[in-house]
Design an enzyme around this catalytic site. Structure first.
Site, mmCIF file in Angstrom:
data_model
loop_
_atom_site.group_PDB
_atom_site.id
_atom_site.type_symbol
_atom_site.label_atom_id
_atom_site.label_comp_id
_atom_site.label_asym_id
_atom_site.label_seq_id
_atom_site.Cartn_x
_atom_site.Cartn_y
_atom_site.Cartn_z
ATOM 1 N N ARG A 11 0.849 -1.190 0.000
ATOM 2 C CA ARG A 11 0.000 0.000 0.000
ATOM 3 C C ARG A 11 0.879 1.231 0.000
ATOM 4 O O ARG A 11 1.804 1.338 0.805
ATOM 5 C CB ARG A 11 -0.917 0.018 1.227
ATOM 6 N N LYS A 31 -0.597 -1.413 -9.889
ATOM 7 C CA LYS A 31 -0.790 -0.345 -8.912
ATOM 8 C C LYS A 31 -2.136 0.306 -9.223
ATOM 9 O O LYS A 31 -2.355 0.793 -10.332
ATOM 10 C CB LYS A 31 0.350 0.665 -9.026
ATOM 11 N N ASP A 123 11.958 11.516 -5.185
ATOM 12 C CA ASP A 123 11.671 10.683 -4.016
ATOM 13 C C ASP A 123 12.572 9.443 -3.991
ATOM 14 O O ASP A 123 12.116 8.330 -3.749
ATOM 15 C CB ASP A 123 10.199 10.273 -3.996
#
Length: 336
Positions: A11, A31, A123
């Site tokens: 998740r 996803k 990220d």
């Protein structure tokens, strides 16, 4: 392509990741997010669909399905057998320098590729690096920026891995990815986040932005490795080395042997979120994911709650691909 959804294996902040199989028997990752909440996922699809590189997770396709009377947006991508780099660090603790060098070179090759075509990942961290048979691949482009057209896009990413210029809200681009790479190397070398004893997001961002400090580079690394990390962690983004320059650093000249990976279909998420908390959570408004997706791998509401509570501490067992009841039909040839 007709495919069936398997077990939920992870998740993220805005989506659920499941294993899946096509009618031809190919196994991959999907996803998924409610269509109405899938803006970030659609952006990730647009970026991933134009990338093709050995060290970037492979794009397969996308579609929209109707599940339990709700429209669901799906991003189809390759499923790597080794889980994430963060999972590997959890399993093994500190990684050996030879392993760190092997993975770092591949991450850097991937960064050099996306930077060359104007994309900043925004990220980079262990959780977004996936491990396959032939090394690692960069994944999760939900925070990525494409060229100057998105220069004013809000800051996104993970506080613990943000560069100083990003933490204070000034800019986020190629140099920010390099800083995050340096933090990821420290994560591999120590088995811990780059900033210790920090639990509050505001405190983390303030420290990074204004303290003038740097993450501690372990002194047990070689001189070449420490110098490499120092070139990533300059507080001034203009002094930080680029991906191209870092590939020519002496640390990258060292011959690192191939790392052996125990290849099997894992329970690990392709965008692992096993370590929750400030150092691993992204700075995005978390989107609610439909309970229709969350409930598919459990038999009762009580069981779903139990799995959610235990998820980060006790991983679910690997799915039994031989059992037909483990699969959920998304489309079949008889559907209209």
């Amino acid at each position: 392509m007709d495919w069936s959804r398997g077990t939920i294996i992870g998740r993220g902040s805005y989506a659920v990741v499941s294993s899946a199989t096509s009618d031809s028997g190919d196994i991959f990752a999907v996803k998924s997010a409610d269509l109405s909440l899938s803006h970030s996922l659609q952006k990730e699809q647009r970026i991933l669909s134009v990338l093709s590189h050995p060290y970037i997770v492979g794009y397969i396709g996308h579609d929209i399905t109707m599940e339990n009377h709700e429209l669901v947006y799906n991003l189809l991508m390759e499923l790597l057998p080794g889980g994430s780099l963060a999972d590997e660090i959890l399993r093994r603790g500190r990684l050996e320098e030879s392993v760190i060098g092997y993975y770092t070179r591949q991450i850097l090759e991937g960064l050099n590729y996306i930077h060359s075509i104007g994309i900043s990942h925004c990220d980079i961290k262990g959780e977004n690096i996936l491990i396959g048979e032939d090394g690692v691949k960069i994944s999760d482009f939900g925070c990525a920026k494409l060229g100057q057209e998105e220069v004013d896009q809000p800051i996104a990413g993970t506080p613990m891995f943000m560069a100083p210029e990003t933490a204070c809200g000034k800019e986020q681009g190629f140099p920010s990815d390099i800083w995050a790479l340096g933090c990821t190397i420290i994560e591999m070398a120590t088995g811990r986040p780059p900033w210790l004893n920090m639990t509050d997001p505001v405190s983390v961002l303030y420290k990074i932005a204004f303290s003038g400090e740097l993450p501690v580079i372990p002194d047990y690394l070689s001189c070449k490795a420490r110098d490499f990390v120092s070139k990533c962690l300059s507080r001034d983004p203009k002094e930080r080395w680029t991906a191209t320059e870092l590939l020519r650093h002496p640390f990258m000249d060292v011959e690192f042997g191939k790392v052996s990976v125990n290849v099997k279909l894992p329970w690990n998420s392709p965008t692992s979120i096993l370590d929750e908390g400030v150092w691993s959570g992204t700075v995005e408004e978390e989107e609610e994911v439909s309970e229709n997706l969350a409930g598919e791998c459990s038999s009762s509401p009580a069981d779903r709650i139990r799995r959610l509570c235990l998820f980060s501490r006790q991983p679910p067992p690997p799915p039994d691909w031989r059992r037909e009841e483990s699969w959920f039909i998304i489309r079949d040839h008889n559907s209209t």
